[in-house]
Design a protein around this motif. Sequence first.
Motif, PDB file in Angstrom:
ATOM      1  N   ALA A 175      -2.346   0.469  12.647  1.00 13.89           N
ATOM      2  CA  ALA A 175      -1.669  -0.807  12.383  1.00 13.89           C
ATOM      3  C   ALA A 175      -1.521  -0.929  10.870  1.00 13.89           C
ATOM      4  O   ALA A 175      -2.475  -0.703  10.126  1.00 13.89           O
ATOM      5  CB  ALA A 175      -2.483  -1.965  12.926  1.00 13.89           C
ATOM      6  N   ILE A 176      -0.306  -1.299  10.429  1.00 15.77           N
ATOM      7  CA  ILE A 176      -0.043  -1.397   8.992  1.00 15.77           C
ATOM      8  C   ILE A 176       0.389  -2.819   8.665  1.00 15.77           C
ATOM      9  O   ILE A 176       1.372  -3.328   9.225  1.00 15.77           O
ATOM     10  CB  ILE A 176       1.047  -0.394   8.561  1.00 15.77           C
ATOM     11  CG1 ILE A 176       0.607   1.030   8.915  1.00 15.77           C
ATOM     12  CG2 ILE A 176       1.321  -0.516   7.059  1.00 15.77           C
ATOM     13  CD1 ILE A 176       1.668   2.073   8.663  1.00 15.77           C
ATOM     14  N   VAL A 177      -0.359  -3.453   7.748  1.00  9.80           N
ATOM     15  CA  VAL A 177      -0.054  -4.822   7.333  1.00  9.80           C
ATOM     16  C   VAL A 177       0.387  -4.795   5.869  1.00  9.80           C
ATOM     17  O   VAL A 177      -0.346  -4.299   5.008  1.00  9.80           O
ATOM     18  CB  VAL A 177      -1.272  -5.748   7.498  1.00  9.80           C
ATOM     19  CG1 VAL A 177      -0.896  -7.175   7.087  1.00  9.80           C
ATOM     20  CG2 VAL A 177      -1.777  -5.721   8.932  1.00  9.80           C
ATOM     21  N   THR A 178       1.576  -5.327   5.606  1.00 11.33           N
ATOM     22  CA  THR A 178       2.121  -5.372   4.246  1.00 11.33           C
ATOM     23  C   THR A 178       2.196  -6.824   3.785  1.00 11.33           C
ATOM     24  O   THR A 178       2.773  -7.669   4.491  1.00 11.33           O
ATOM     25  CB  THR A 178       3.526  -4.744   4.193  1.00 11.33           C
ATOM     26  OG1 THR A 178       3.452  -3.403   4.674  1.00 11.33           O
ATOM     27  CG2 THR A 178       4.066  -4.744   2.772  1.00 11.33           C
ATOM     28  N   ILE A 179       1.613  -7.110   2.619  1.00  9.77           N
ATOM     29  CA  ILE A 179       1.650  -8.460   2.042  1.00  9.77           C
ATOM     30  C   ILE A 179       2.370  -8.363   0.704  1.00  9.77           C
ATOM     31  O   ILE A 179       1.857  -7.765  -0.246  1.00  9.77           O
ATOM     32  CB  ILE A 179       0.232  -9.028   1.858  1.00  9.77           C
ATOM     33  CG1 ILE A 179      -0.492  -9.072   3.216  1.00  9.77           C
ATOM     34  CG2 ILE A 179       0.283 -10.407   1.221  1.00  9.77           C
ATOM     35  CD1 ILE A 179      -1.957  -9.452   3.094  1.00  9.77           C
ATOM     36  N   LYS A 180       3.546  -8.977   0.640  1.00 11.77           N
ATOM     37  CA  LYS A 180       4.383  -8.875  -0.551  1.00 11.77           C
ATOM     38  C   LYS A 180       4.604 -10.265  -1.133  1.00 11.77           C
ATOM     39  O   LYS A 180       4.989 -11.190  -0.422  1.00 11.77           O
ATOM     40  CB  LYS A 180       5.726  -8.243  -0.179  1.00 11.77           C
ATOM     41  CG  LYS A 180       6.684  -8.046  -1.341  1.00 11.77           C
ATOM     42  CD  LYS A 180       7.969  -7.361  -0.853  1.00 11.77           C
ATOM     43  CE  LYS A 180       8.939  -7.149  -2.000  1.00 11.77           C
ATOM     44  NZ  LYS A 180      10.197  -6.494  -1.528  1.00 11.77           N
ATOM     45  N   ASP A 181       4.319 -10.392  -2.453  1.00 12.92           N
ATOM     46  CA  ASP A 181       4.533 -11.690  -3.102  1.00 12.92           C
ATOM     47  C   ASP A 181       5.630 -11.586  -4.152  1.00 12.92           C
ATOM     48  O   ASP A 181       6.156 -10.502  -4.424  1.00 12.92           O
ATOM     49  CB  ASP A 181       3.223 -12.200  -3.732  1.00 12.92           C
ATOM     50  CG  ASP A 181       2.735 -11.313  -4.863  1.00 12.92           C
ATOM     51  OD1 ASP A 181       3.493 -11.083  -5.818  1.00 12.92           O
ATOM     52  OD2 ASP A 181       1.568 -10.852  -4.806  1.00 12.92           O
ATOM     53  N   SER A 182       5.997 -12.736  -4.731  1.00 15.67           N
ATOM     54  CA  SER A 182       7.057 -12.768  -5.750  1.00 15.67           C
ATOM     55  C   SER A 182       6.507 -13.282  -7.079  1.00 15.67           C
ATOM     56  O   SER A 182       7.204 -13.946  -7.832  1.00 15.67           O
ATOM     57  CB  SER A 182       8.224 -13.647  -5.278  1.00 15.67           C
ATOM     58  OG  SER A 182       7.756 -14.944  -4.933  1.00 15.67           O
ATOM     59  N   GLY A 183       5.229 -12.982  -7.331  1.00  8.42           N
ATOM     60  CA  GLY A 183       4.593 -13.416  -8.573  1.00  8.42           C
ATOM     61  C   GLY A 183       4.896 -12.483  -9.733  1.00  8.42           C
ATOM     62  O   GLY A 183       5.840 -11.678  -9.685  1.00  8.42           O
ATOM     63  N   PRO A 184       4.079 -12.518 -10.789  1.00  6.99           N
ATOM     64  CA  PRO A 184       4.329 -11.712 -11.991  1.00  6.99           C
ATOM     65  C   PRO A 184       3.940 -10.247 -11.828  1.00  6.99           C
ATOM     66  O   PRO A 184       4.204  -9.435 -12.708  1.00  6.99           O
ATOM     67  CB  PRO A 184       3.450 -12.384 -13.049  1.00  6.99           C
ATOM     68  CG  PRO A 184       2.334 -13.008 -12.274  1.00  6.99           C
ATOM     69  CD  PRO A 184       2.939 -13.451 -10.974  1.00  6.99           C
ATOM     70  N   GLY A 185       3.298  -9.897 -10.724  1.00  6.76           N
ATOM     71  CA  GLY A 185       2.878  -8.515 -10.535  1.00  6.76           C
ATOM     72  C   GLY A 185       1.479  -8.262 -11.088  1.00  6.76           C
ATOM     73  O   GLY A 185       0.837  -9.148 -11.648  1.00  6.76           O
ATOM     74  N   ILE A 186       1.016  -7.037 -10.918  1.00  5.12           N
ATOM     75  CA  ILE A 186      -0.332  -6.663 -11.351  1.00  5.12           C
ATOM     76  C   ILE A 186      -0.285  -6.161 -12.788  1.00  5.12           C
ATOM     77  O   ILE A 186       0.572  -5.359 -13.147  1.00  5.12           O
ATOM     78  CB  ILE A 186      -0.910  -5.553 -10.436  1.00  5.12           C
ATOM     79  CG1 ILE A 186      -0.848  -5.998  -8.966  1.00  5.12           C
ATOM     80  CG2 ILE A 186      -2.335  -5.207 -10.824  1.00  5.12           C
ATOM     81  CD1 ILE A 186      -1.082  -4.867  -7.983  1.00  5.12           C
TER      82      ILE A 186
END
Length: 562
Positions: free
Chosen positions: A492-503
């Motif tokens: 099972a693959i869970v992807t969490i993508k945000d639109s912040g400033p990044g790492i």
Amino acid sequence: MYGPMPSQYRENTQAQTNNEQTDMTLNDIVCNANKELCICGDFTLPDFILTERISQAFQDAKAKGTRIRLITEITKDNLSSCKQIMKFAEVRHLEKLIGNFAINDLEYFGQAQGNAFASNLIYNNDSGLVEQQKYIFENLWNNAITQHDKGSSLEVGVDPEEIKVLSDPYEIRKTYLNLINSAVSEISLIIATPNALQRNYKGGIISMLIEASEKRNVNVNLVIPTYEIDMHNGFLPIESLSKNLNFKIKSIVPPTRKTHLIKTTFLIVDKKYILIIDVKDDAQENFIEAVGYATYHTSKSRTESYNFIFDTIWRQADLHESLREANKNLLYSYQKLEEHDAMEKEFINIAAHELRTPSQSIIGYSELLKTLPERNKQYEEAILRNAERLFSLVTNMLNVARIESQTMKLNKTVFDLNVKIQNVIKDISQQTGLNNDDKVKIEFVPIEKVDIIADKEKIFEVFANLVNNALKFTKQGTITIILKREYKTNQAIVTIKDSGPGIDPEIIPHLFSKFKTKSEKGLGIGLYISKNIVEAHGGKIEAYNNPNSKGATFIVTLPLKV
């Protein structure tokens, strides 16, 4: 033509030649020599030459610039005499010479048998015969051994069959190459200086060693210097050689200082043949110009001794490498300990601050609750919020302790990952008060049932931490959560993508390490705990900045229920 000596050469000594009387002495031939004088004779000749009258004639000839060369059989008995003769003549050795002869610019004088020109003398001044005898002498000279070579072998008490001293650079190089090419089972070689290593490389010796190890399965043991050597400039193919099991390289230990005293190249072939090459000028790039003398050994006792010396050097190099590796590991451990100590101190400082804030808030609101009971609901919510924060901090600290002590236990059950992600979103939305009118939204579309076998609470903690992190750094936009089932890998693959400033690029290499954070709040242990929980379930977690947009993406992979 043969005949009596000219009257001006006659002295009291007379000799019989073809039954005729002739007056003759070696002294006459020496005195008549102008440019050169060549003499060849048996082992008795050196002592005869040093008789007072003859010796003086030789010294007078040397004084007027005559080149004097002597070929004789050098023995222990006449060695001292040969050394004295070297003061005015060049001396070489040939085995078992019979008879004596001398040649000057225009004359030949000799005897077929007898000792020291005492009887059976022959004189000739025919130019053709003199040139013929000079040619014979040159051939004998070229095949003779120098006085130095023969003298050295006699002085160390070794028979010629056991040791051969070489002084001709071309012969030394030929012997060197032939020995390497003749190796059947083993080559042991010590090269003492960087310049010598360069010469061996440019002269093709290193290539020959590699070929012997790869094509003939010869075990090559090479010892090289430890100073001023750049192993990574293509000069010595260390990386490729490390894959060759037959080719081993060690360094001379302790590390040698650059000195003109250490020059010898030391070769052992098949534990039977030894060549020791001494260098006269290590600064020379060419082997022929750099080399001095060499000794070639074949005796069993001597080869055993040199093999023992080489094995001792090899074992010492092994021990030094082990010690160096141990010191390297010790230094690495010490550095890690210092880093860990620094992180622990930082953790204590941060933890003290993080724990103090909710604790003080709880105490403050509790006191207000006493004095202003009419606002009890507001204060109770604040107390509950800070208590939950305090509980979360303590829980994380305990999780770190369990991970470090390897005592973290998993209470595994089967559950649908869709439901768990929905619970995380619902819980976080309630805690943060998210609604449809907010600037930040969380999107998740459930798919068909995805059953995994895992610890519910810990998996919840992982996704809660990841979603909370995304919310912390996303001021506006959407946090997208995608779940998919990979049938080929049963994951099972869970992807969490945000639109912040990044790492932050500085953090990426240490993102899942303890106490690494750019946030002003938090201990920097959430991702460390999440990584260990996921890996304890046989999964993995990774993160990267989105290439063509803002924000970052975290991917969690977990095994499906079998």
